[in-house]
Design a protein around this motif. Structure first.
Motif, PDB file in Angstrom:
ATOM      1  N   SER A  12       4.181   2.186   6.343  1.00 51.04           N
ATOM      2  CA  SER A  12       4.118   2.220   4.892  1.00 51.04           C
ATOM      3  C   SER A  12       5.389   1.592   4.338  1.00 51.04           C
ATOM      4  CB  SER A  12       3.987   3.679   4.430  1.00 51.04           C
ATOM      5  OG  SER A  12       3.808   3.764   3.047  1.00 51.04           O
ATOM      6  N   GLN A  14       7.327  -0.601   0.757  1.00 49.68           N
ATOM      7  CA  GLN A  14       7.262  -0.946  -0.658  1.00 49.68           C
ATOM      8  C   GLN A  14       7.064  -2.459  -0.798  1.00 49.68           C
ATOM      9  OE1 GLN A  14       6.977   2.500  -2.168  1.00 49.68           O
ATOM     10  NE2 GLN A  14       7.487   0.910  -3.662  1.00 49.68           N
ATOM     11  N   GLU A  15       6.370  -2.843  -1.837  1.00 48.65           N
ATOM     12  CA  GLU A  15       6.160  -4.267  -2.097  1.00 48.65           C
ATOM     13  C   GLU A  15       7.493  -4.997  -2.101  1.00 48.65           C
ATOM     14  OE1 GLU A  15       4.091  -4.933  -5.734  1.00 48.65           O
ATOM     15  OE2 GLU A  15       4.025  -7.110  -5.499  1.00 48.65           O
ATOM     16  N   PRO A  82       0.779  -6.216  -1.934  1.00 49.30           N
ATOM     17  CA  PRO A  82      -0.308  -5.234  -1.754  1.00 49.30           C
ATOM     18  C   PRO A  82      -1.489  -5.795  -0.964  1.00 49.30           C
ATOM     19  CG  PRO A  82       0.568  -5.064  -3.965  1.00 49.30           C
ATOM     20  CD  PRO A  82       1.257  -6.250  -3.328  1.00 49.30           C
ATOM     21  N   SER A  85      -1.955  -5.216   2.782  1.00 50.04           N
ATOM     22  CA  SER A  85      -2.438  -3.930   3.296  1.00 50.04           C
ATOM     23  C   SER A  85      -3.719  -4.140   4.097  1.00 50.04           C
ATOM     24  CB  SER A  85      -2.703  -2.959   2.141  1.00 50.04           C
ATOM     25  OG  SER A  85      -1.515  -2.670   1.432  1.00 50.04           O
ATOM     26  N   ILE A 110       0.363  -0.264   4.976  1.00 53.42           N
ATOM     27  CA  ILE A 110       0.119   0.064   3.565  1.00 53.42           C
ATOM     28  C   ILE A 110       1.309  -0.451   2.768  1.00 53.42           C
ATOM     29  CG2 ILE A 110      -0.302   1.912   1.903  1.00 53.42           C
ATOM     30  CD1 ILE A 110      -1.185   3.606   4.419  1.00 53.42           C
ATOM     31  N   HIS A 112       2.887  -0.489  -0.853  1.00 52.46           N
ATOM     32  CA  HIS A 112       2.831   0.180  -2.152  1.00 52.46           C
ATOM     33  C   HIS A 112       3.391  -0.725  -3.243  1.00 52.46           C
ATOM     34  CE1 HIS A 112       1.833   4.037  -0.296  1.00 52.46           C
ATOM     35  NE2 HIS A 112       2.724   3.738   0.639  1.00 52.46           N
ATOM     36  N   PRO A 113       2.619  -0.883  -4.330  1.00 54.56           N
ATOM     37  CA  PRO A 113       3.112  -1.747  -5.418  1.00 54.56           C
ATOM     38  C   PRO A 113       4.293  -1.107  -6.138  1.00 54.56           C
ATOM     39  CG  PRO A 113       0.920  -0.891  -5.923  1.00 54.56           C
ATOM     40  CD  PRO A 113       1.295  -0.339  -4.577  1.00 54.56           C
TER      41      PRO A 113
END
Lengths: 113, 111
Positions: A12, A14-15, A82, A85, A110, A112-113
């Motif tokens: 996971s 962050q963008e 994103p 993903s 994943i 995340h935006p």
């Protein structure tokens, strides 16, 4: 036979961050290493590959590195978005006319935006 | 699109039904594959056909029966399946030694 281990199983980020997925293989005779991306509801699609005579290959934001001595290869995605993903699979294929890849278990990325 | 098509995309069947999955490629490839993809498991290779001859059968139960009538078509005949056979069934094709091109898969549910 060949055995491919892939880590992590889930990643996971962050963008905008980078993502790295690592695979190891057991058969030193393997010489072709494709990476596949599988989006929801679709089959896996080849995104990049590398052969054993090179150590690194890059295509825009994705790159793959190969360390034949250590028998591991990695997928690097920079400036993640994103739409990156998906589930990513590594694979190893042997020589001598063998054409059946051994796949890793997959990494769910994943972003995340 | 990868050039590999699969039909149907979704299939629900009872344990006593007989159904078939179809895969088609017009990429000029000489090898075709069936994979099973279950949740939280790696891709499981089921069958490999090279030049229309079966060259790999990964200890798959006989309730799964493949057929490759020509280099462009591959079928998976299903009979007396179990609920644990519910999964995404993926077809792929390749040139010998080349990367595989996957179809979108058939989502199979066995009731």
């Amino acid at each position: 036979g060949e055995n491919v281990e892939q880590h992590p199983s889930t990643l996971s980020v962050q963008e905008g961050d980078s993502a790295v997925i690592k695979c190891t293989y057991s058969d030193s005779a393997s010489n072709y290493f494709p990476w596949y991306k599988q989006e929801l509801g679709k089959g896996p699609q080849l995104i990049i590959d590398i052969r054993s005579n090179v150590g690194e290959k890059k295509d825009q934001r994705i790159a793959v590195t190969l360390n034949k001595t250590a028998k591991h290869f990695s997928l690097h995605i920079t400036e993640t978005q994103p739409e990156d993903s998906a589930v990513y699979f590594c694979a190893a294929i042997g020589p001598g006319g063998s054409y059946i890849p051994t796949f890793g278990r997959g990494t769910s990325l994943i972003v995340h935006p | 699109e990868t050039g590999v098509t699969q039909t149907p995309r979704h299939l629900v069947m009872g344990m006593t039904n007989k159904k078939s999955l179809k895969c088609e490629q017009h990429l000029g490839h000489n090898a075709m594959y069936w994979y099973k993809q279950s949740a939280k498991k790696p891709l499981e290779l089921m069958f490999v056909y090279s030049l229309e001859e079966r060259v790999e059968n990964n200890s798959v139960p006989s309730r799964f029966s493949p057929e490759c009538p020509n280099s462009s078509h591959l079928f998976l005949h299903l009979h007396t399946l179990q609920p644990e056979d519910s999964a995404l069934y993926l077809c792929a094709s390749s040139r010998t030694g080349g990367e595989q091109f996957f179809g979108p898969g058939t989502r199979l549910t066995v009731l």
